[in-house]
Design a protein around this motif. Structure first.
Motif, PDB file in Angstrom:
ATOM      1  N   TRP A 233       0.830  -1.211   0.000  1.00 51.32           N
ATOM      2  CA  TRP A 233       0.000   0.000   0.000  1.00 51.32           C
ATOM      3  C   TRP A 233       0.863   1.259   0.000  1.00 51.32           C
ATOM      4  N   SER A 234       2.031   1.192   0.659  1.00 50.60           N
ATOM      5  CA  SER A 234       2.887   2.386   0.760  1.00 50.60           C
ATOM      6  C   SER A 234       3.922   2.433  -0.366  1.00 50.60           C
ATOM      7  N   ASN A 235       3.762   1.575  -1.376  1.00 47.99           N
ATOM      8  CA  ASN A 235       4.693   1.501  -2.507  1.00 47.99           C
ATOM      9  C   ASN A 235       6.131   1.277  -2.032  1.00 47.99           C
ATOM     10  N   GLY A 236       6.263   0.522  -0.941  1.00 54.21           N
ATOM     11  CA  GLY A 236       7.595   0.169  -0.445  1.00 54.21           C
ATOM     12  C   GLY A 236       8.232   1.219   0.463  1.00 54.21           C
ATOM     13  N   ARG A 237       7.476   2.280   0.775  1.00 54.64           N
ATOM     14  CA  ARG A 237       8.072   3.284   1.670  1.00 54.64           C
ATOM     15  C   ARG A 237       8.145   2.774   3.094  1.00 54.64           C
ATOM     16  N   LEU A 238       7.245   1.874   3.439  1.00 54.32           N
ATOM     17  CA  LEU A 238       7.319   1.211   4.738  1.00 54.32           C
ATOM     18  C   LEU A 238       7.698  -0.237   4.433  1.00 54.32           C
ATOM     19  N   ARG A 239       8.698  -0.735   5.122  1.00 54.22           N
ATOM     20  CA  ARG A 239       9.275  -2.026   4.754  1.00 54.22           C
ATOM     21  C   ARG A 239       8.738  -3.184   5.602  1.00 54.22           C
ATOM     22  N   SER A 240       8.369  -4.264   4.926  1.00 50.82           N
ATOM     23  CA  SER A 240       7.969  -5.488   5.620  1.00 50.82           C
ATOM     24  C   SER A 240       9.195  -6.403   5.637  1.00 50.82           C
ATOM     25  N   SER A 241       9.858  -6.492   6.776  1.00 46.59           N
ATOM     26  CA  SER A 241      11.120  -7.245   6.839  1.00 46.59           C
ATOM     27  C   SER A 241      10.905  -8.716   7.107  1.00 46.59           C
ATOM     28  N   GLU A 242      11.837  -9.486   6.578  1.00 48.45           N
ATOM     29  CA  GLU A 242      11.856 -10.895   6.930  1.00 48.45           C
ATOM     30  C   GLU A 242      12.322 -11.005   8.379  1.00 48.45           C
ATOM     31  N   HIS A 243      11.725 -11.933   9.087  1.00 50.48           N
ATOM     32  CA  HIS A 243      12.134 -12.160  10.471  1.00 50.48           C
ATOM     33  C   HIS A 243      11.965 -13.636  10.806  1.00 50.48           C
ATOM     34  N   ARG A 244      12.476 -14.048  11.956  1.00 49.50           N
ATOM     35  CA  ARG A 244      12.392 -15.446  12.379  1.00 49.50           C
ATOM     36  C   ARG A 244      12.560 -15.496  13.896  1.00 49.50           C
ATOM     37  N   VAL A 245      12.413 -16.682  14.459  1.00 48.34           N
ATOM     38  CA  VAL A 245      12.649 -16.861  15.893  1.00 48.34           C
ATOM     39  C   VAL A 245      13.675 -17.975  16.066  1.00 48.34           C
ATOM     40  N   VAL A 246      14.768 -17.686  16.793  1.00 47.29           N
ATOM     41  CA  VAL A 246      15.759 -18.731  17.068  1.00 47.29           C
ATOM     42  C   VAL A 246      15.677 -19.123  18.540  1.00 47.29           C
ATOM     43  N   LEU A 247      15.932 -20.400  18.781  1.00 46.88           N
ATOM     44  CA  LEU A 247      15.852 -20.906  20.157  1.00 46.88           C
ATOM     45  C   LEU A 247      17.259 -21.208  20.640  1.00 46.88           C
ATOM     46  N   ARG A 248      17.636 -20.599  21.747  1.00 46.20           N
ATOM     47  CA  ARG A 248      18.998 -20.776  22.259  1.00 46.20           C
ATOM     48  C   ARG A 248      19.017 -21.365  23.656  1.00 46.20           C
ATOM     49  N   LYS A 249      17.868 -21.239  24.348  1.00 48.03           N
ATOM     50  CA  LYS A 249      17.837 -21.659  25.753  1.00 48.03           C
ATOM     51  C   LYS A 249      16.865 -22.806  25.937  1.00 48.03           C
ATOM     52  N   LEU A 250      17.132 -23.604  26.955  1.00 49.40           N
ATOM     53  CA  LEU A 250      16.216 -24.701  27.274  1.00 49.40           C
ATOM     54  C   LEU A 250      15.068 -24.153  28.129  1.00 49.40           C
ATOM     55  N   ALA A 251      14.223 -23.378  27.510  1.00 52.03           N
ATOM     56  CA  ALA A 251      13.080 -22.793  28.216  1.00 52.03           C
ATOM     57  C   ALA A 251      11.981 -22.604  27.196  1.00 52.03           C
ATOM     58  N   ASN A 252      10.747 -22.882  27.614  1.00 53.07           N
ATOM     59  CA  ASN A 252       9.634 -22.604  26.705  1.00 53.07           C
ATOM     60  C   ASN A 252       9.541 -21.105  26.486  1.00 53.07           C
ATOM     61  N   ARG A 253       9.185 -20.737  25.271  1.00 59.40           N
ATOM     62  CA  ARG A 253       9.035 -19.317  24.964  1.00 59.40           C
ATOM     63  C   ARG A 253       7.597 -19.083  24.550  1.00 59.40           C
ATOM     64  N   VAL A 254       6.992 -18.044  25.115  1.00 58.00           N
ATOM     65  CA  VAL A 254       5.618 -17.701  24.754  1.00 58.00           C
ATOM     66  C   VAL A 254       5.623 -16.341  24.071  1.00 58.00           C
ATOM     67  N   ILE A 268      -5.853  -3.550  -2.953  1.00 61.90           N
ATOM     68  CA  ILE A 268      -4.718  -2.757  -2.481  1.00 61.90           C
ATOM     69  C   ILE A 268      -3.996  -2.134  -3.669  1.00 61.90           C
ATOM     70  N   LEU A 269      -3.970  -0.811  -3.642  1.00 59.27           N
ATOM     71  CA  LEU A 269      -3.264  -0.063  -4.687  1.00 59.27           C
ATOM     72  C   LEU A 269      -2.709   1.197  -4.043  1.00 59.27           C
ATOM     73  N   ALA A 270      -1.407   1.386  -4.121  1.00 60.68           N
ATOM     74  CA  ALA A 270      -0.804   2.570  -3.497  1.00 60.68           C
ATOM     75  C   ALA A 270      -1.399   3.833  -4.104  1.00 60.68           C
ATOM     76  N   PRO A 271      -1.906   4.757  -3.268  1.00 63.01           N
ATOM     77  CA  PRO A 271      -2.451   6.007  -3.816  1.00 63.01           C
ATOM     78  C   PRO A 271      -1.353   6.826  -4.499  1.00 63.01           C
ATOM     79  N   GLN A 272      -1.763   7.637  -5.463  1.00 63.84           N
ATOM     80  CA  GLN A 272      -0.795   8.460  -6.193  1.00 63.84           C
ATOM     81  C   GLN A 272       0.012   9.364  -5.252  1.00 63.84           C
ATOM     82  N   GLU A 273      -0.646   9.839  -4.184  1.00 64.61           N
ATOM     83  CA  GLU A 273       0.053  10.703  -3.202  1.00 64.61           C
ATOM     84  C   GLU A 273       1.247   9.990  -2.587  1.00 64.61           C
TER      85      GLU A 273
END
Ligand SMILES: O=C(O)CCC(=O)C(=O)O
Ligand SMILES: [Fe+2]
Length: 324
Positions: A233-254, A268-273
């Motif tokens: 919608w923002s024609n890429g002016r606001l970025r949707s980043s790739e992300h992930r979750v890594v597990l390093r500790k022996l503990a449940n994560r919520v 969805i179409l970015a407005p001309q503005e």
């Protein structure tokens, strides 16, 4: 790829402070570069988070055969997204009704008023917070008047849902040489996502250069990230980043993620503005539901297709300097 990672000072948006232009400019920079920031003084109490945390632990402690009765649209068991990830979706705006339907299955009709009431209160607060944040992002990107107008005209039918996530690491997680991914690299199919993560940590964002950066848990702060719908919608002016979750500790994560999305029929179409004079459109118009379908596998119960983004679906080829 190198597993080197570093952390980053992301801006913290304080909702009790006036939003000065210096705040907007660091926020704008972060949304363009990282697609992630923190929000504080958001109006959700510590006591609310600890209630939600205990309720989530309680929900996931139910035997697997009962959880499986919820069906693949609300419950994602382990070994779908990853061997260590399971989640429960609670849909809005009737969070209470959605929570009750799940509780009736999980707890065989033992009424759980606390579960219903807490999730309704939390869902309502998240919906309100996410809309306020979208309004701020639009005013930041388009100026106050135009931002407000687009917010009212295009975002007023947005709806949200919650995903409660429980990560169970393998017993030998602290001895493994390979990094253990609790949730693989993906982008969110939302306008924006608000994440509460407990103190275990492990959320990482991928920079434009492909470097993994820790998004550390901070007490009193929620993580906000831009999703694919907002990127398009923002024609890429606001970025949707790739992300992930890594597990390093022996503990449940919520964690608890709230996704604010456009209604299914929204085109969805970015407005001309937003595209701006003399700039190129980066995404063709598309119906929101078509993108969601693209990301979902045909096989019922499979997790969202990981590794595909809105760029693969609706990205336009930009003219190259030597094109005719
Ligand atoms: O568990 C987390 O911290 C993040 C989860 C997430 O990225 C998602 O559910 O899309
Ligand atoms: Fe995500």
């Amino acid at each position: 790829m190198s597993e080197l990672h570093s952390s980053l000072q992301l801006p913290v948006l304080d909702l009790t402070q006036p939003i000065h232009s210096s705040v907007l400019s660091s926020l704008s920079q972060a949304c363009k570069e990282w697609g992630f920031f923190y929000v504080t003084n958001h109006g959700i109490s510590k006591e609310m988070f600890s209630r939600i945390y205990s309720l989530s632990r309680h929900v996931f402690s139910v035997p697997l055969d009962s959880k499986l009765k919820l069906g693949p649209f609300s419950y994602t068991p382990r070994y779908i997204a990853s061997p260590y990830f399971e989640s429960l979706v609670v849909s809005g705006p009737d969070f209470s009704g959605s929570a009750k339907a799940s509780a009736d299955v999980l707890f065989q009709d033992h009424d759980k008023p606390e579960l219903r009431e807490t999730l309704q209160e939390y869902g309502d607060k998240m919906a309100e917070l996410s809309k306020r944040l979208v309004e701020i992002l639009l005013m930041m990107t388009l100026g106050e008047e135009t931002g407000k107008r687009f917010y009212q005209n295009e975002f007023s039918n947005c709806h949200g849902y919650l995903r409660l996530v429980n990560y169970t690491p393998p017993q030998d997680v602290e001895k493994q040489e390979e990094l253990v991914e609790g949730l693989g690299m993906h982008t969110d199919m939302s306008c924006i996502t608000i994440v509460y993560q407990d103190s275990v940590g492990g959320l990482q964002m991928r920079s434009k250069e492909g470097k993994w950066i820790d998004i550390n848990p901070c007490e009193d702060q929620l993580v906000v990230n831009i999703g694919d719908l907002m990127q398009a919608w923002s024609n890429g002016r606001l970025r949707s980043s790739e992300h992930r979750v890594v597990l390093r500790k022996l503990a449940n994560r919520v964690s608890l993620a709230f996704f604010l999305c456009f209604e299914d029929e929204k085109v969805i179409l970015a407005p001309q503005e937003i595209v701006g004079e003399g700039n190129f459109r980066r995404y063709k118009s598309f119906k929101c539901s078509e993108y969601l379908k693209f990301r979902q596998s045909n096989e019922v119960g499979k997790f969202e297709r990981i590794g595909y983004t809105v760029k693969d679906f609706a990205g336009l080829k930009l003219p190259q300097p030597d094109d005719p």
